[in-house]
Design an enzyme around this catalytic site. Sequence first.
Site, PDB file in Angstrom:
ATOM      1  N   CYS A 205      -1.798   8.617   3.898  1.00  0.00           N
ATOM      2  CA  CYS A 205      -1.689   8.030   2.560  1.00  0.00           C
ATOM      3  C   CYS A 205      -2.943   8.289   1.741  1.00  0.00           C
ATOM      4  CB  CYS A 205      -1.412   6.532   2.663  1.00  0.00           C
ATOM      5  SG  CYS A 205      -2.671   5.620   3.585  1.00  0.00           S
TER       6      CYS A 205
ATOM      7  N   GLU B  67       0.873  -1.167   0.000  1.00  0.00           N
ATOM      8  CA  GLU B  67       0.000   0.000   0.000  1.00  0.00           C
ATOM      9  C   GLU B  67       0.907   1.213   0.000  1.00  0.00           C
ATOM     10  OE1 GLU B  67      -1.663   3.028   2.677  1.00  0.00           O
ATOM     11  OE2 GLU B  67      -2.327   1.132   3.585  1.00  0.00           O
TER      12      GLU B  67
END
Length: 679
Positions: A294, A255
Amino acid sequence: MRLESYAEGKWYCSQGNAKDLFHAVSGEKIAEITSEGLNFAAMAEYARNIGGKHLRNMTFHERGRMLKSMALYLMERKDELYETSFATGATRRDSWIDIEGGISTFFTYASKGRRELPDEKFYVDGNMEVVSPNGTFVGHHICVPLEGLALHINAFNFPCWGMLEKLAANFLAGVPAIVKPASLTAYLTERMVKIMIESNILPEGALQLICGRTGDLFEHLMEQDVVTFTGSATTGQMLKSHPKIVENSIRFNMEADSLNCCILGSDVTPDLPEFKLFIKEVTREMTVKAGQKCTAIRRVIVPENQVDAVLTALKESLAKTTIGDPTIEGVRMGPLAGADQVEEVTERVATLQKECEIVYGGGEFEVQGDKDKGAFFPPTLLLCKDGFANTSVHDVEAFGPVSTVIPYKSNSDAIELARMGKGSLVGSLFTADDNVAKEIVFGVAPYHGRLVIINNECAKESTGHGSPLPHLVHGGPGRAGGGEEMGGIRGVMHYMQRTAIQGSPTTLSKICNEWLRGAKRTTDRIHPFQKFFDELEIGESFTTHRRTVTEADVVNFAGISGDYFYAHTDDIAAKDSFFEKRVAHGYFVLSAAAGLFVHPAPGPVIANYGLEGLRFTEPVYPGDTIYVKLTCKQKTEKEKREDEKLQGVVHWDVEVFNQEEVMVAVYTILTLVERREKS
């Protein structure tokens, strides 16, 4: 203070050269970190041989109860974690996302594990596949825990949530974990792990912690292991290409930080509530965790005729943000996690400035606290007038409170600009027009792991652009890493091996602990509804007496139910229909079947718990005679609640046949059945 690692069931304070860690607000040294001296090979073997065996010996429901107990324990100790979290620069609101948001994933997976998975050590996936003409040779799929370890390499921005959202899935799957947090904020992860170990809730070997580098751990990874990584794409790609990962085909989930976008719909004008919601969300995403998420909004894509209005509104909103020490009342945005991040974000903004202009921030700013000691950076808004010609905005990410406004002319332009990010974790759209929503969603979906569509109708309950939920997948294609986490039970399956099994229905029924159609049945002189849960056997069957359906049944059922559909009540219309003549109501057949297989006397059966998979396979006409085959398909014990009898849920396979032995209905009923108290 030197941070400790937790290895082979003991806390270990490494000696040798260490890296200094600093308080994000005061700049003071608060800890040292190193993993020198750890035996990484022994840690891997300990996880597989001790932790793995303990976890695999538990059922999904037992693991789910373990997660719930741990979540409750962490909630009791959360104040300690909040106190430590201030050192990362997080405000109370920021810490809530990290700490309690992380704990909530344990609660969610605890619930989903007990509701959606069986009380077994394995999972039966999908339906049986008949692969032979007569059904004596069939196929199925089972999922079993991998017999390795899960290595989680996490980012600095969410030292609690980043760990717990991964642990929830691998623990529920029955796989032990080694956690390696980013050094910058590892002191918060260490504090949480110490609390978890102190609880004595996890079985031995289920969790280990590395504070510092991973050393030669990758050299000891094997084909049954799983690696997850959260952080920069460059580091992730380097790890993903490690020879051991490639050689052993080790599952690797990445990720990576991405250039997420938020689109203002072409229908939205400043007088609509969606406009104000859009401004509020962009502001929040720029300032929560000081933009160090993120999922933060990096690209703000707006209609070109609304650019001035958007810039004005965002400037006014950002000007209300008080920056400073998060322990000071009124501070809404703290510093970045460290001085290195300030330097990096400054460099990235300078790169963006070559093609974009700063319209807010970028100069002197006020701080509630000591600006010279803390890692403070102001909210910074840029404008890229041409997102097609000036592409740095789609390639360069400043991992802080930085976003860029990009205008678009048409919906197709907005779609293309969003796609130019080359893969994102999340995108959001603010629109009051569902047609705009549909067009843009299908235009950008291939490039996004998650899409949030917000209007005034759902805004009040919306969790917002940047909040991954344990129920839904977190991840994304391309630049975002190409993987996914969570997604409810989907995330659990990343730590399990799906195996196709083939054989006779009877053999596969034994393996799956679930009766499969075509498998042998057993019978008993005692009616199954007169048996306690513990006495029932999988595959135990009961064939009922017969009942002939009459005209009066159909007429009476129409009157009782109010269902006068022509196929049941109109001879002329029914003659021209698919049925060619009047038919009995499907729900009458269902009711009549229940009347055939239930036992009228009191017994261990407490209640009907539900019905699944109902299919009416052939019509039943007045004059037809039906009977039922009832078979015990599956059994699941229920957790005992206070002042409640011991109970279990029994799944019964129900097949209804007519006088020609043709199946006319098939379904599964669930009954609550009393269990005997164990002596």
